[in-house]
Write a protein that holds these residues in place. Structure first.
Motif, PDB file in Angstrom:
ATOM      1  N   GLY A 189     -13.059 -37.557  11.497  1.00  0.00           N
ATOM      2  CA  GLY A 189     -11.946 -36.853  11.962  1.00  0.00           C
ATOM      3  C   GLY A 189     -10.872 -37.218  11.882  1.00  0.00           C
ATOM      4  O   GLY A 189     -10.084 -37.612  12.431  1.00  0.00           O
ATOM      5  N   GLU A 210     -11.066 -30.476   3.397  1.00  0.00           N
ATOM      6  CA  GLU A 210     -11.399 -30.086   4.176  1.00  0.00           C
ATOM      7  C   GLU A 210     -12.730 -31.385   4.416  1.00  0.00           C
ATOM      8  O   GLU A 210     -13.427 -31.135   6.065  1.00  0.00           O
ATOM      9  CB  GLU A 210     -11.592 -29.046   4.992  1.00  0.00           C
ATOM     10  N   ASP A 270       0.503 -38.950   5.835  1.00  0.00           N
ATOM     11  CA  ASP A 270       1.394 -37.702   6.695  1.00  0.00           C
ATOM     12  C   ASP A 270       2.261 -36.824   6.441  1.00  0.00           C
ATOM     13  O   ASP A 270       3.684 -36.992   5.929  1.00  0.00           O
ATOM     14  CB  ASP A 270       1.913 -38.568   7.944  1.00  0.00           C
ATOM     15  N   CYS A 284      -5.128 -41.798   3.081  1.00  0.00           N
ATOM     16  CA  CYS A 284      -4.225 -40.392   3.772  1.00  0.00           C
ATOM     17  C   CYS A 284      -2.786 -40.582   3.750  1.00  0.00           C
ATOM     18  O   CYS A 284      -2.328 -41.684   3.892  1.00  0.00           O
ATOM     19  CB  CYS A 284      -5.545 -39.823   5.007  1.00  0.00           C
ATOM     20  N   ARG A 338     -11.932 -34.504   5.930  1.00  0.00           N
ATOM     21  CA  ARG A 338     -11.244 -34.673   7.266  1.00  0.00           C
ATOM     22  C   ARG A 338     -12.736 -34.814   8.248  1.00  0.00           C
ATOM     23  O   ARG A 338     -13.179 -35.160   8.985  1.00  0.00           O
ATOM     24  CB  ARG A 338     -10.906 -33.450   7.391  1.00  0.00           C
ATOM     25  N   GLY A 339     -13.406 -33.736   8.274  1.00  0.00           N
ATOM     26  CA  GLY A 339     -15.158 -33.255   9.164  1.00  0.00           C
ATOM     27  C   GLY A 339     -15.257 -34.890   9.014  1.00  0.00           C
ATOM     28  O   GLY A 339     -16.193 -35.138  10.026  1.00  0.00           O
ATOM     29  N   ARG A 344      -3.399 -35.761   5.658  1.00  0.00           N
ATOM     30  CA  ARG A 344      -3.188 -35.166   4.085  1.00  0.00           C
ATOM     31  C   ARG A 344      -4.186 -35.910   3.536  1.00  0.00           C
ATOM     32  O   ARG A 344      -4.462 -36.764   3.713  1.00  0.00           O
ATOM     33  CB  ARG A 344      -3.168 -34.291   3.601  1.00  0.00           C
ATOM     34  N   SER A 353      -7.223 -35.619  11.547  1.00  0.00           N
ATOM     35  CA  SER A 353      -6.527 -33.536  11.493  1.00  0.00           C
ATOM     36  C   SER A 353      -4.916 -33.891  11.068  1.00  0.00           C
ATOM     37  O   SER A 353      -4.410 -34.813  10.707  1.00  0.00           O
ATOM     38  CB  SER A 353      -6.367 -34.074  13.356  1.00  0.00           C
ATOM     39  N   PRO A 354      -5.202 -32.079  10.742  1.00  0.00           N
ATOM     40  CA  PRO A 354      -3.145 -31.957   9.994  1.00  0.00           C
ATOM     41  C   PRO A 354      -2.258 -33.190  11.251  1.00  0.00           C
ATOM     42  O   PRO A 354      -2.475 -33.318  12.310  1.00  0.00           O
ATOM     43  CB  PRO A 354      -3.333 -31.117  10.015  1.00  0.00           C
TER      44      PRO A 354
END
Ligand SMILES: Cc1cc2nc3c(=O)[nH]c(=O)nc-3n(C[C@H](O)[C@H](O)[C@H](O)COP(=O)(O)O)c2cc1C
Length: 169
Positions: A134, A127, A80, A78, A130-131, A140, A136-137
């Protein structure tokens, strides 16, 4: 490094064998040694070893991610996006370092593209991941790198197969 590159292939089938802690630690050390633009280090990594979570991540895309289910480790890469305008480049380098370090340790791996891919008609792969995890923005999700002991050690690309025409100058 050249010897590692000569052996490198994308490996999608793994032995049902967990990684040892020394291998996980080496992968973590290596990825944290990745270069990044202006040394901002916008990347964040989730080392997922839970088989149930990996099975969920294997559904992140309609095609090209199902092999994740057989991997003992999924490294979710990921970035930022609030920290750097070149987080994609930084994270791509880090993902490749995971792949190459795996090869150098006698393991195998393969990149699963997440950014700009779809889970289904309504939900992006980002998405979905992310789910599951967990996340979050402003983080990415760029990619997931599967790592494990190759079911069969791959042969690297033969030197004669390299496309010299790609070197244009
Ligand atoms: C940016 C990028 C995205 C990729 N995405 C996927 C993917 O989603 N699923 C997959 O199975 N392989 C993926 N791959 C692996 C490529 O398919 C593989 O590198 C290519 O077929 C060449 O094979 P090799 O790595 O064995 O040389 C990806 C590789 C890169 C660099």
């Amino acid at each position: 490094m050249l010897e590692t590159l000569r052996k490198r292939r994308s490996v999608r089938r793994f032995k049902q064998q967990p990684l040892v802690q020394e291998q996980i630690d080496a992968l973590k050390e290596a990825v944290l040694r990745s270069p990044s633009s202006r040394a901002i280090q916008p990347w964040r990594f989730t080392f997922v070893q839970d088989a149930g979570l990996i099975a969920k991540l294997a559904h992140c895309k309609e095609h090209g991610s199902s092999f994740l289910e057989g991997a003992p480790l999924a490294v979710v890469v990921c970035g930022d996006e609030s920290l750097s305008d070149v987080w994609v480049e930084d994270c791509a380098i880090a993902a490749l370092i995971v792949h190459l370090t795996a090869v150098s340790l006698g393991l195998g791996g393969c990149w699963v593209q997440v950014r700009k891919r779809m889970h289904d008609a309504q939900t992006t792969s980002e998405e979905y991941v992310r789910g599951v995890l967990g996340i979050s923005p402003p983080l990415r999700v760029l990619a997931i790198v599967a790592v494990g002991v190759p079911d069969r050690p791959p042969a690297g690309h033969p030197v004669e197969s390299l496309d010299r025409g790609k070197i244009i100058g």
